[in-house]
Design an enzyme around this catalytic site. Structure first.
Site, PDB file in Angstrom:
ATOM      1  N   TYR A   1       9.436   0.652 -26.997  1.00 48.46           N
ATOM      2  CA  TYR A   1       9.448   1.114 -28.419  1.00 48.46           C
ATOM      3  C   TYR A   1       8.427  -0.160 -29.262  1.00 48.46           C
ATOM      4  O   TYR A   1       8.031   0.953 -30.556  1.00 48.46           O
ATOM      5  CB  TYR A   1      10.872   0.573 -28.262  1.00 48.46           C
ATOM      6  CG  TYR A   1      11.553   1.921 -29.870  1.00 48.46           C
ATOM      7  CD1 TYR A   1      11.074   3.333 -29.738  1.00 48.46           C
ATOM      8  CD2 TYR A   1      11.643   1.310 -30.726  1.00 48.46           C
ATOM      9  CE1 TYR A   1      11.458   3.758 -30.737  1.00 48.46           C
ATOM     10  CE2 TYR A   1      11.868   1.861 -31.607  1.00 48.46           C
ATOM     11  CZ  TYR A   1      11.688   2.966 -31.988  1.00 48.46           C
ATOM     12  OH  TYR A   1      12.080   3.831 -33.134  1.00 48.46           O
TER      13      TYR A   1
ATOM     14  N   LYS B   1      13.747   4.261 -15.165  1.00 46.64           N
ATOM     15  CA  LYS B   1      13.355   5.304 -13.921  1.00 46.64           C
ATOM     16  C   LYS B   1      12.355   3.973 -13.285  1.00 46.64           C
ATOM     17  O   LYS B   1      11.383   3.933 -13.072  1.00 46.64           O
ATOM     18  CB  LYS B   1      11.891   5.492 -14.998  1.00 46.64           C
ATOM     19  CG  LYS B   1      11.164   6.762 -14.207  1.00 46.64           C
ATOM     20  CD  LYS B   1      11.666   8.668 -14.464  1.00 46.64           C
ATOM     21  CE  LYS B   1      11.287   8.673 -13.216  1.00 46.64           C
ATOM     22  NZ  LYS B   1      12.299  10.317 -13.395  1.00 46.64           N
TER      23      LYS B   1
ATOM     24  N   ASP C   1      15.648  10.522 -15.760  1.00 48.20           N
ATOM     25  CA  ASP C   1      15.567  12.702 -15.722  1.00 48.20           C
ATOM     26  C   ASP C   1      16.779  12.780 -15.091  1.00 48.20           C
ATOM     27  O   ASP C   1      17.540  13.543 -15.713  1.00 48.20           O
ATOM     28  CB  ASP C   1      14.420  13.193 -14.435  1.00 48.20           C
ATOM     29  CG  ASP C   1      14.725  12.303 -13.848  1.00 48.20           C
ATOM     30  OD1 ASP C   1      14.767  11.143 -14.126  1.00 48.20           O
ATOM     31  OD2 ASP C   1      13.353  13.257 -12.825  1.00 48.20           O
TER      32      ASP C   1
ATOM     33  N   ASP D   1      16.746   5.431 -27.309  1.00 49.08           N
ATOM     34  CA  ASP D   1      16.206   6.078 -28.507  1.00 49.08           C
ATOM     35  C   ASP D   1      16.430   7.603 -28.587  1.00 49.08           C
ATOM     36  O   ASP D   1      17.067   8.484 -28.923  1.00 49.08           O
ATOM     37  CB  ASP D   1      14.680   5.978 -29.363  1.00 49.08           C
ATOM     38  CG  ASP D   1      14.385   6.679 -30.389  1.00 49.08           C
ATOM     39  OD1 ASP D   1      14.812   6.465 -31.432  1.00 49.08           O
ATOM     40  OD2 ASP D   1      13.412   7.661 -30.477  1.00 49.08           O
TER      41      ASP D   1
ATOM     42  N   ASP E   1      19.600  10.489 -29.741  1.00 47.15           N
ATOM     43  CA  ASP E   1      19.543  12.100 -29.432  1.00 47.15           C
ATOM     44  C   ASP E   1      20.497  13.098 -29.203  1.00 47.15           C
ATOM     45  O   ASP E   1      20.929  13.822 -29.571  1.00 47.15           O
ATOM     46  CB  ASP E   1      18.060  12.064 -30.551  1.00 47.15           C
ATOM     47  CG  ASP E   1      17.831  11.660 -32.144  1.00 47.15           C
ATOM     48  OD1 ASP E   1      17.989  10.489 -32.122  1.00 47.15           O
ATOM     49  OD2 ASP E   1      16.694  12.484 -32.107  1.00 47.15           O
TER      50      ASP E   1
HETATM   51  P1  ATP Z   1      13.305   9.489 -37.106  1.00 52.19           P
HETATM   52  O1  ATP Z   1      11.482   9.736 -36.847  1.00 52.19           O
HETATM   53  O2  ATP Z   1      12.652   8.867 -38.882  1.00 52.19           O
HETATM   54  O3  ATP Z   1      14.160   9.286 -36.593  1.00 52.19           O
HETATM   55  P2  ATP Z   1      13.218  11.935 -36.357  1.00 52.19           P
HETATM   56  O4  ATP Z   1      12.377  12.730 -36.472  1.00 52.19           O
HETATM   57  O5  ATP Z   1      14.221  11.560 -35.098  1.00 52.19           O
HETATM   58  O6  ATP Z   1      13.648  10.759 -37.735  1.00 52.19           O
HETATM   59  P3  ATP Z   1      15.759  13.047 -38.272  1.00 52.19           P
HETATM   60  O7  ATP Z   1      15.363  12.502 -39.977  1.00 52.19           O
HETATM   61  O8  ATP Z   1      16.227  12.005 -37.662  1.00 52.19           O
HETATM   62  O9  ATP Z   1      14.700  12.985 -37.500  1.00 52.19           O
HETATM   63  O10 ATP Z   1      16.324  14.012 -38.392  1.00 52.19           O
HETATM   64  C1  ATP Z   1      16.336  15.187 -37.653  1.00 52.19           C
HETATM   65  C2  ATP Z   1      16.578  16.755 -38.594  1.00 52.19           C
HETATM   66  O11 ATP Z   1      17.657  16.996 -37.659  1.00 52.19           O
HETATM   67  C3  ATP Z   1      16.234  16.570 -39.305  1.00 52.19           C
HETATM   68  O12 ATP Z   1      14.979  17.468 -40.285  1.00 52.19           O
HETATM   69  C4  ATP Z   1      17.223  17.717 -40.428  1.00 52.19           C
HETATM   70  O13 ATP Z   1      17.000  18.665 -39.583  1.00 52.19           O
HETATM   71  C5  ATP Z   1      18.064  16.813 -39.354  1.00 52.19           C
HETATM   72  N1  ATP Z   1      19.543  16.247 -40.145  1.00 52.19           N
HETATM   73  C6  ATP Z   1      19.489  14.922 -39.587  1.00 52.19           C
HETATM   74  N2  ATP Z   1      20.175  13.891 -40.179  1.00 52.19           N
HETATM   75  C7  ATP Z   1      20.860  15.083 -40.734  1.00 52.19           C
HETATM   76  C8  ATP Z   1      22.538  15.034 -41.499  1.00 52.19           C
HETATM   77  N3  ATP Z   1      23.146  13.657 -41.818  1.00 52.19           N
HETATM   78  N4  ATP Z   1      22.516  16.025 -41.934  1.00 52.19           N
HETATM   79  C9  ATP Z   1      21.930  17.140 -41.502  1.00 52.19           C
HETATM   80  N5  ATP Z   1      20.624  17.276 -40.763  1.00 52.19           N
HETATM   81  C10 ATP Z   1      20.461  16.136 -40.442  1.00 52.19           C
END
Ligand code: ATP
Length: 361
Positions: free
Chosen positions: A125, A196, A230, A254, A258
């Site tokens: 990362y 992995k 996986d 990371d 999510d």
């Molecule tokens: P980063 O690369 O900056 O970590 P990411 O690509 O993981 O960002 P995020 O910004 O974390 O994307 O969020 C992805 C999507 O999830 C957003 O576009 C939004 O639609 C939804 N999301 C994230 N956080 C929230 C929140 N606190 N409330 C509502 N929706 C959210």
């Protein structure tokens, strides 16, 4: 009670919205905290010539707690870079917990309650990348497992994955201590390691074996298992209730955090704390969410639960528990939920509902 000093850095995108709502709640709830909001990010570049001025760094180093909103692609990357890599935080703790009423895509999310520990300082990362030709010159005999030399690939780039014995040992001990603490409170007492190592026996293999070694020699009271990433990803969806403390490498952590956040109710709900010895900072798992930034509709739960973790870290355990219980109550009631949860409430309306629940508990 002596007030705790807190530095709140909103960051970018939805970060300032969810951090402002969280700070307002802590103050209105009468928690013993003094909140500072020193300059950082884009405004600090204009006023101080740097996204993370020295005065802000010193404030973070001496504060009892640091709460961060979200990093975007510009100035706030300097903030998170300092908080993570310059401050040497190495264990990112990401609870995955379902609160009744939260909008999980799973049919039966009840009882999901585990923690992902993402090793934060090593792995892929941090992004040590370069030209393949430079790697071929430096390591002409480096081959992949099929025998091809790096020079045979043609023009391209590489990324270096770094794993050290010491780096894994400290992450493993951290995760085992967490599992032990959870066991004392009725948890399973289990460490699940995810790598992995079947395709990367040197780097991921070292991670797996050091974790197994630390767990079995120093923490015989804990159960220990290992899955390939996986299979691990599949298990987090299919068997989330079998998880207790999941320790994994930086990039896998990371991604898997999510994934875990979504199973428990959504990315907007997931908190985290990033720790090293004697210091930590706290931030939601979500990023800057530019698609919803500035509209006042972001879910502040991730920030509120991160604040609860921070309160616990600052030895305000009663306030931490009460805040988490208030969040849980608002989800249970289901009347004041944000759009990502199928509701119509704004960021501030949700936070006010949590404040009311906090006051009435
Ligand atoms: P980063 O690369 O900056 O970590 P990411 O690509 O993981 O960002 P995020 O910004 O974390 O994307 O969020 C992805 C999507 O999830 C957003 O576009 C939004 O639609 C939804 N999301 C994230 N956080 C929230 C929140 N606190 N409330 C509502 N929706 C959210």
């Amino acid at each position: 009670m002596t007030p705790r000093s807190v530095v709140a850095l909103g960051g970018e995108g939805i970060g300032p919205e969810v951090i402002d709502a969280t700070c307002e709640l802590m103050i209105k709830a009468g928690m013993p905290v003094e909140i500072m909001t020193p300059p950082h990010g884009e405004p600090a570049i204009k006023s101080h010539g740097h996204g993370m001025p020295d005065t802000t760094k010193r404030a973070c180093q001496s504060a009892d707690g640091v709460l961060f909103g979200a990093a975007g692609r510009s100035a706030t990357s300097a903030v998170v870079g300092w908080l993570r890599w310059e401050m040497g935080t190495y264990a990112s703790v990401r609870p995955v917990k379902h609160y009744a009423g939260a909008a999980s895509p799973l049919a039966h999310p009840e009882g999901i309650d585990y923690v992902i520990v993402r090793e934060l300082s090593e792995g892929l990362y941090p992004g040590r990348e370069g030209e393949l030709a430079d790697l071929a010159r430096a390591l002409p005999d480096l081959r992949d497992k099929f025998g091809r030399r790096v020079g045979e690939y043609g023009a391209g780039r590489f990324a270096a994955k770094v794993v050290t014995q010491g780096g894994v040992e400290r992450a493993a001990r951290f995760a085992c201590e967490l599992a032990r603490g959870r066991k004392a409170r009725g948890g399973q007492g289990k460490l699940t390691c995810i790598t992995k190592s079947n395709v990367m026996p040197q780097s991921d293999g070292l991670f797996q074996h050091v974790v197994a070694d630390v767990a079995s020699r120093e923490y015989p009271d804990l159960a220990h298992e290992h899955f390939y990433v996986d299979d691990g990803a599949r298990r987090l969806i299919r068997f989330p209730r079998q998880m207790d403390v999941v320790l994994t490498m930086n990039l896998y952590g990371d991604i898997l955090s999510d994934l875990g956040a979504e199973t428990a109710g959504g990315l907007g709900m997931a908190p985290s704390g990033c720790y090293r010895e004697g210091w930590a900072y706290f931030e939601s798992v979500h990023g800057s969410a530019p698609d919803i930034a500035g509209r006042g509709i972001a879910n502040p739960t991730g920030a509120l639960l991160s604040a609860a973790m921070m309160l616990d870290h600052m030895k305000l355990a009663a306030e931490a528990e009460r805040l988490e219980a208030a969040v849980a109550r608002v989800y249970r009631d289901g009347k004041t939920l944000t759009a990502d949860q199928g509701g119509k409430a704004s960021t501030t309306a949700f936070a006010h509902a949590v404040l009311e629940a906090y006051r009435n508990s």
